[in-house]
Design an enzyme around this catalytic site. Structure first.
Site, PDB file in Angstrom:
ATOM      1  CG  HIS A 179      -0.342   0.162   2.717  1.00  0.00           C
ATOM      2  ND1 HIS A 179      -0.360   1.409   3.120  1.00  0.00           N
ATOM      3  CD2 HIS A 179      -0.329  -0.791   3.334  1.00  0.00           C
ATOM      4  CE1 HIS A 179      -0.050   1.146   4.319  1.00  0.00           C
ATOM      5  NE2 HIS A 179       0.104  -0.063   4.691  1.00  0.00           N
TER       6      HIS A 179
ATOM      7  CG  ASP B 214       2.506   0.852   7.811  1.00  0.00           C
ATOM      8  OD1 ASP B 214       2.150   0.576   6.874  1.00  0.00           O
ATOM      9  OD2 ASP B 214       1.776   0.957   8.994  1.00  0.00           O
TER      10      ASP B 214
ATOM     11  CD  GLU C 172      -3.350  -1.060   5.141  1.00  0.00           C
ATOM     12  OE1 GLU C 172      -3.326  -2.390   5.448  1.00  0.00           O
ATOM     13  OE2 GLU C 172      -2.896  -0.159   5.388  1.00  0.00           O
ATOM     14  CD  GLU C 173      -2.026   2.365   7.520  1.00  0.00           C
ATOM     15  OE1 GLU C 173      -2.738   2.022   8.291  1.00  0.00           O
ATOM     16  OE2 GLU C 173      -0.886   2.329   7.366  1.00  0.00           O
TER      17      GLU C 173
ATOM     18  CG  ASP D  11       1.260  -3.723   5.370  1.00  0.00           C
ATOM     19  OD1 ASP D  11       1.991  -2.981   5.681  1.00  0.00           O
ATOM     20  OD2 ASP D  11       0.044  -3.606   5.276  1.00  0.00           O
TER      21      ASP D  11
ATOM     22  CG  HIS E  90      -0.130   2.879  12.797  1.00  0.00           C
ATOM     23  ND1 HIS E  90      -1.399   2.792  12.383  1.00  0.00           N
ATOM     24  CD2 HIS E  90       0.280   2.426  11.457  1.00  0.00           C
ATOM     25  CE1 HIS E  90      -1.847   2.201  11.359  1.00  0.00           C
ATOM     26  NE2 HIS E  90      -0.815   1.745  10.875  1.00  0.00           N
TER      27      HIS E  90
END
Lengths: 346, 343
Positions: B64, B173, B208-209, B231, B315
């Site tokens: 992503h 990420d 994606e998130e 990922d 995150h």
């Protein structure tokens, strides 16, 4: 308008100098003042004491002070896995620490302060208090031995954040009190009316430790402390809790946690600002404290005043000040120093 | 290698506003594949067998392209901005962070919170997004023209090269997955000349998130025979010490889960062992929480595998990955592709 060279402030803010480790900041200041042809010496504690001759001898011997140190962290131990345990130096709200990037030691080794991924964190933990002992600096070391090649316990840690002076404000770390140092440099740059002492002090953030010694040496009759102080204007905070506001001129203290300021000087600041159409505001709240607390009592009594650049988010990786406030603080500091020096001391 | 990763991580693309990073990644990918950008901000690159050759299989590789961030909900005239999260974020990572508000242009800001002694809530020690604002430090009559609800906000953090090939940056990420796919395309493009009968599609999926949205829409269109998502996943770090988590620098984490194709997983294991590629396993009890969950349910179902890059501090604005891991993930996928996928 006095032309302010923001590159100097930028250099000052981006330099690291936690309490007790101010030498790099001091070097940067000396680089500047050596262009102004002034005498200086460094005392046993590391305070930088500068004397500049003016056109006249003063009737009141005046010292102007700002502190060089900033809040930061210190490496206290290294874990078997190569993470760095640390403690804060100066008053830092632990809650700002997760997610920060930092530079460690003389070689400025980059590191980050992480947090557990939210995916693995129970709700109860998210809403509970953060213990500094659960936070670590990660430099990417393989293990303790690997970390020890780059880090010693006791190494200083400073926030690594950018400097932005666009849109009429400055966003940077260490504005407390490099903004004050910057004002002193701008005063030193000018031709002075009266002989004046300028001191750049150490260890303010761990209990006003440098200023007392500097003041003992200089033995001033009066002192002006140039500081940065809390502006607290987040929506939802009522006016009476804001302490001061950015863009409304220097904040003048009548009292804080360590000093009862000279009442006549406080009023002099207010009237000089009014006469000269300079923005000014009282520091509305008996909060905080600064070098005045030490200077005030270092050798008998020194008449002391503090004027501060309003700064949001003191003691974090990025404070915010307003450029006009810097101008106004400088103007007021010049007027006050001339007025105080010209008056017979009483 | 670091330059491409650095560029990928530095260009912002919060979920739903991936245009800039899409443009950049599409350009890089287009050197090796035929590329298009979908209307919902995913990048699709294709390497097909030469004309006239039959295609035995169509393999999709997915990573992503979006990153977590914040979204502006209200702009106060005095320069304080109310926000919500765009993707999962712990409020404790936000307070005191420096951010960039992507309005008419970029504005630097600081996330502030009402101080504990002035908080109205009962629990003074806890941080809530309700008490927080982004402060850009100046007010202006036209501020509402420059910053609007819906504008995205990203962490204002640099790209840090730590010790031992470890990188800390916002958006590793899953830009590190995007990086792997571009590198994989580079290697596979060379292979094309060896006349493989496999079509490879590289999907740099958006959103994606906020629920795998880009992967869902694009996988439907791509219609592959099998797919592997790349990922990041949890590596050991302070507070995450259980041996079930991965270790940074110890190679790709091959996902094992009821929701993933056993055939693909076994092939990945077998290849890693055969080719001596450092690897570790990540066992999940049901779904994987990645695009693989969604791609596997597209149309009448697509066998899906998962390879994860170990990461610390997921995150946050300082997510750490290791460069050797990226190389090893690329190697593993390359070997997998070269042998024609799952066997």
């Amino acid at each position: 308008m006095i032309e302010l060279d923001m590159n100097i402030l930028k250099k000052l803010c981006l330099t690291g100098g936690i309490s007790g480790d101010e030498s790099e900041v001091r070097e940067k200041i000396i680089e500047e003042i050596s262009q102004y042809g002034t005498e200086y010496h460094i005392d046993a504690m590391g305070n930088l004491i500068v004397f500049k001759k003016g056109k006249n001898r003063p009737l009141t011997r005046l010292m102007i002070a700002a502190h060089m140190d900033e809040v930061g962290m210190i490496v206290t131990y290294i874990t078997e896995n190569g993470y760095l345990g640390f403690d804060t130096v100066g008053g830092i709200d632990n809650r700002i620490l997760p997610g920060q990037s930092v530079l460690i030691g003389k070689n400025k080794i980059p590191g980050v302060i992480g947090l557990k991924p939210i995916h693995l964190t129970p709700k109860s933990e998210i809403s509970s208090e953060l213990d500094i002992e659960s936070l670590f600096i990660d430099i990417g070391a393989k293990d303790k031995e690997d970390a020890q090649k780059h880090i010693n316990v006791g190494d200083s840690v400073v926030f690594d954040s950018k400097f932005d002076d666009t849109n009429g404000r400055i966003v940077a770390k260490a504005l407390d009190d490099r903004a004050g140092c910057f004002i002193l440099l701008n005063m030193l740059k000018r031709e002075l009316e009266y002989d004046t002492y300028f001191v750049f002090t150490v260890q303010e953030e761990i209990g006003l430790r440098g200023a007392g010694a500097a003041s003992y040496t200089v033995d001033p009759q009066s002192a002006i402390v140039i500081e940065s102080t809390t502006a607290n204007e987040i929506p939802g905070i009522e006016k009476h809790n804001r302490i001061c506001e950015i863009g409304k001129g220097p904040a003048v203290s009548f009292m804080d946690k360590v000093t009862l300021y000279d009442k006549n000087y406080y009023e002099l600041a207010m009237s000089l600002a009014k006469e000269n159409k300079i923005n000014i505001q009282p520091k509305k709240g008996v909060t905080g404290g600064n070098d005045a607390g030490a200077i005030n009592v270092s050798k008998g009594v020194t008449r002391t005043l503090a004027i501060s650049v309003p700064c949001r988010y003191l003691h974090t990786s990025a404070g915010i000040i307003n450029k006009n406030d810097l101008q106004d603080t400088l103007k007021l500091a010049i007027l006050l120093s001339e007025k105080i020096s010209s008056q017979e001391f009483c | 290698m670091k330059n491409l990763l650095k560029d990928l991580c530095s260009i912002k693309g919060i979920s739903g506003k991936e245009e800039s990073v899409c443009k950049f990644a599409a350009e890089k990918l287009s050197v090796f594949a035929d590329v298009c950008i979908t209307h919902d901000n995913s990048v699709i690159g294709v390497i097909e067998p030469e004309e006239g050759r039959k295609t035995d299989k169509h393999i999709l590789f997915d990573a992503h392209i979006d990153q977590i961030g914040l979204i502006v909900t209200y702009v106060h005239k005095n320069g304080f901005i109310k926000f919500d999260t765009c993707g999962g974020l712990d409020p404790r990572i936000l307070y005191g962070s420096t951010v960039i508000v992507h309005g008419e242009k970029d504005f630097n800001g600081v996330i502030c919170s009402i101080p504990p002694h002035l908080m109205k809530s009962k629990d003074k020690s806890s941080l809530s997004i309700d008490d927080m604002f982004i402060d850009i430090g100046f007010c202006s009559e036209s501020i509402g023209e420059k910053i609007k609800p819906g504008d995205r906000v990203s962490f204002n953090k640099g790209f840090y090269e730590l010790l031992n090939g470890n990188i800390a940056s916002p958006a590793t990420d899953d830009r590190s997955g995007v990086y792997v796919l571009i590198k994989l395309a580079e290697k596979l493009e060379k292979l094309k000349r060896e006349k493989l009968n496999i079509k490879f599609t590289f999907l740099l999926s958006s959103r994606e998130e906020i629920g795998h949205l880009g992967a869902k829409t694009s996988a439907y269109k791509i219609m592959p025979d099998e797919a592997i998502s790349v990922d990041v996943s949890f590596a050991k770090q302070p507070g995450v010490s259980n041996d079930k988590y991965g270790v940074l620098g110890k190679g790709p984490m091959i996902g094992i889960a009821p929701s993933l194709s056993t055939k693909i997983t076994d092939s990945l294991k077998e290849i890693a062992q055969r080719e001596n590629i450092p690897h570790q396993f990540e066992v999940m009890k049901g779904r994987s929480g990645t695009n693989a969950d969604s791609i596997s349910l597209i149309r009448s179902g697509i066998p899906c595998g998962l390879v994860s890059i170990p990461q610390r501090y997921m995150h946050t604005g300082i997510e750490i990955v290791n460069c050797n891991d990226l190389d090893n993930v690329t190697e593993l996928l390359f070997s997998y592709a070269k042998q024609g996928g799952a066997k």
